[in-house]
Design a protein around this motif. Structure first.
Motif, PDB file in Angstrom:
ATOM      1  N   VAL A 281       0.826  -1.208   0.000  1.00 58.14           N
ATOM      2  CA  VAL A 281       0.000   0.000   0.000  1.00 58.14           C
ATOM      3  C   VAL A 281       0.863   1.262   0.000  1.00 58.14           C
ATOM      4  CG1 VAL A 281      -0.235   0.334   2.505  1.00 58.14           C
ATOM      5  CG2 VAL A 281      -2.157   0.913   0.986  1.00 58.14           C
ATOM      6  N   ILE A 282       2.162   1.123   0.218  1.00 60.50           N
ATOM      7  CA  ILE A 282       3.068   2.272   0.086  1.00 60.50           C
ATOM      8  C   ILE A 282       2.945   2.892  -1.307  1.00 60.50           C
ATOM      9  CG2 ILE A 282       4.733   1.501   1.821  1.00 60.50           C
ATOM     10  CD1 ILE A 282       6.514   0.489  -0.460  1.00 60.50           C
ATOM     11  N   ALA A 283       2.436   2.130  -2.278  1.00 66.55           N
ATOM     12  CA  ALA A 283       2.214   2.674  -3.623  1.00 66.55           C
ATOM     13  C   ALA A 283       1.269   3.865  -3.594  1.00 66.55           C
ATOM     14  CB  ALA A 283       1.662   1.584  -4.549  1.00 66.55           C
ATOM     15  N   LYS A 284       0.339   3.861  -2.651  1.00 66.57           N
ATOM     16  CA  LYS A 284      -0.594   4.982  -2.518  1.00 66.57           C
ATOM     17  C   LYS A 284       0.123   6.239  -2.042  1.00 66.57           C
ATOM     18  CE  LYS A 284      -4.972   2.584  -1.606  1.00 66.57           C
ATOM     19  NZ  LYS A 284      -6.137   2.519  -0.683  1.00 66.57           N
ATOM     20  N   LEU A 285       1.156   6.048  -1.249  1.00 64.27           N
ATOM     21  CA  LEU A 285       1.931   7.190  -0.759  1.00 64.27           C
ATOM     22  C   LEU A 285       2.730   7.809  -1.902  1.00 64.27           C
ATOM     23  CD1 LEU A 285       2.679   8.500   2.092  1.00 64.27           C
ATOM     24  CD2 LEU A 285       4.786   7.185   1.909  1.00 64.27           C
ATOM     25  N   ILE A 286       3.255   6.966  -2.765  1.00 61.92           N
ATOM     26  CA  ILE A 286       4.088   7.434  -3.885  1.00 61.92           C
ATOM     27  C   ILE A 286       3.249   8.135  -4.938  1.00 61.92           C
ATOM     28  CG2 ILE A 286       5.564   6.615  -5.771  1.00 61.92           C
ATOM     29  CD1 ILE A 286       6.401   4.314  -3.753  1.00 61.92           C
ATOM     30  N   ASP A 287       2.047   7.590  -5.205  1.00 62.82           N
ATOM     31  CA  ASP A 287       1.209   8.149  -6.270  1.00 62.82           C
ATOM     32  C   ASP A 287      -0.248   8.153  -5.834  1.00 62.82           C
ATOM     33  OD1 ASP A 287       0.262   9.106  -8.695  1.00 62.82           O
ATOM     34  OD2 ASP A 287       0.293   7.139  -9.653  1.00 62.82           O
ATOM     35  N   PRO A 288      -0.640   9.075  -4.967  1.00 62.33           N
ATOM     36  CA  PRO A 288      -2.028   9.083  -4.470  1.00 62.33           C
ATOM     37  C   PRO A 288      -3.060   9.176  -5.588  1.00 62.33           C
ATOM     38  CG  PRO A 288      -0.650  10.600  -3.212  1.00 62.33           C
ATOM     39  CD  PRO A 288       0.168  10.162  -4.387  1.00 62.33           C
ATOM     40  N   SER A 289      -2.736   9.865  -6.670  1.00 60.85           N
ATOM     41  CA  SER A 289      -3.702  10.032  -7.761  1.00 60.85           C
ATOM     42  C   SER A 289      -4.003   8.727  -8.471  1.00 60.85           C
ATOM     43  CB  SER A 289      -3.191  11.057  -8.776  1.00 60.85           C
ATOM     44  OG  SER A 289      -2.057  10.548  -9.477  1.00 60.85           O
ATOM     45  N   GLY A 290      -3.120   7.753  -8.323  1.00 58.37           N
ATOM     46  CA  GLY A 290      -3.329   6.467  -8.991  1.00 58.37           C
ATOM     47  C   GLY A 290      -4.261   5.544  -8.238  1.00 58.37           C
ATOM     48  N   PHE A 291      -4.646   5.946  -7.024  1.00 58.42           N
ATOM     49  CA  PHE A 291      -5.489   5.077  -6.177  1.00 58.42           C
ATOM     50  C   PHE A 291      -6.607   5.918  -5.574  1.00 58.42           C
ATOM     51  CE2 PHE A 291      -1.193   3.451  -6.332  1.00 58.42           C
ATOM     52  CZ  PHE A 291      -1.370   2.110  -6.619  1.00 58.42           C
ATOM     53  N   PRO A 292      -7.540   6.387  -6.392  1.00 59.89           N
ATOM     54  CA  PRO A 292      -8.625   7.194  -5.853  1.00 59.89           C
ATOM     55  C   PRO A 292      -9.497   6.381  -4.902  1.00 59.89           C
ATOM     56  CG  PRO A 292      -9.066   6.582  -8.135  1.00 59.89           C
ATOM     57  CD  PRO A 292      -7.661   6.169  -7.845  1.00 59.89           C
ATOM     58  N   ASP A 293      -9.937   6.995  -3.833  1.00 59.96           N
ATOM     59  CA  ASP A 293     -10.771   6.297  -2.864  1.00 59.96           C
ATOM     60  C   ASP A 293     -12.153   5.998  -3.444  1.00 59.96           C
ATOM     61  OD1 ASP A 293      -8.802   6.344  -0.954  1.00 59.96           O
ATOM     62  OD2 ASP A 293      -9.400   8.320  -0.201  1.00 59.96           O
TER      63      ASP A 293
END
Length: 293
Positions: A281-293
């Motif tokens: 889930v660190i991927a969300k930290l790197i690219d928040p726009s890639g994982f919209p809630d």
């Protein structure tokens, strides 16, 4: 009691490991967990439920532990030490502090018993399939005693050295894994923003020198799939294991800067409320726009 197996800790990994021992070893298994549901499932498969840690130690010859952290192992050890008898063996399948591991082994040795570190690696599916990798810290003679049992749930069993060596090896395995997953998350983010589809990126990388277990599992099945479940290997657990690696580095007078950066990344992820999620889930930290809630 002769030949009987005890098992303490029926979590995500522990329950399938215990089930493999129950089905393949031909030995009676006495299991204990604070949660009633997995214990009931093991009983339904032919195991016996213990009432306490002391109950397990009092009724078995070889006791396996599969617990989340050193803190949990310390609590269980408080029940093991007064009850353990000469000739018994405790096998710790979790990832734990090296110094604590050696302390436990010394205390049990004083009572004629063995403490063997045998941390497990690979996925929940591997635990179910009996295809884990296990890194063992023991003498050659001690290893020969427990290897046949470990083979019931693992296909790769490596003697890494004396007590504590299994923990050192597993801790460094995880350190490399965490840094690799971070690199994959960064690559996926850059690819997406540069016009390359992330799944195609990782499929292509898997055909070259960037291929890895982490790419095919954590990269494809978590980062690209955007799957970060709870009750998996969480960011908080990853931070715990990483802290062990940094401690070993400090004891050696080294400065592992990549691992130190991962500590910062994990802490930021935890601070954003994702500590319970599967650590890619660190991927969300790197690219928040890639994982919209």
């Amino acid at each position: 009691m002769s030949g009987s197996i005890g098992f303490i800790g029926l979590g995500v990994m522990g329950e399938p490991i215990c089930r493999n021992l129950l089905r393949k070893s031909g030995r009676p298994v006495l299991a204990f967990d604070l949660a009633a549901e997995p214990l009931a499932r093991i009983v339904a498969d032919g195991g016996t439920a213990a009432r306490s840690v002391e109950d397990v130690v009092g009724g078995t010859e070889t006791i396996f532990l599969c617990l989340p952290s050193a803190k949990h192992v310390m609590l269980v050890f408080e029940g093991i030490l007064p009850t353990i008898r000469s000739g018994q063996t405790v096998v710790d399948l979790g990832t734990s502090d090296v110094g604590l591991t050696r302390s436990f082994a010394n205390q049990l040795a004083d009572k004629g018993a063995l403490w063997i570190d045998a941390p497990i690696a690979r996925t929940r599916q591997a635990a179910q399939d009996g295809t884990l990798s296990v890194m063992v810290g023991a003498t050659v003679e001690q290893f020969a005693k427990v290897e046949p049992l470990i083979r019931h749930f693992a296909t790769d069993v490596t003697l890494c050295g004396d007590t504590g060596a299994g923990q050192v090896t597993k801790i460094l395995n995880n350190m490399v894994l965490f840094e690799t997953v971070n690199a994959l998350a960064e690559a996926v983010a850059i690819a997406k923003h540069s016009g390359v589809e992330p799944k195609l990126l990782l499929e292509t990388l898997s055909k070259g020198s960037a291929d890895s277990f982490a790419l095919r599992n954590h990269g494809m099945k978590a980062i690209v799939a955007k799957e970060f479940p709870l009750r998996a290997f969480s960011t908080e657990y990853a931070m715990k294991d990483l802290s062990y690696a940094l401690e070993l580095g400090a004891q050696a007078g080294l400065n592992p800067r990549g691992a130190a950066l991962m500590r910062t990344i994990f802490q930021e992820t935890i601070d954003k409320g994702m500590g319970d999620a599967y650590f890619p889930v660190i991927a969300k930290l790197i690219d928040p726009s890639g994982f919209p809630d």
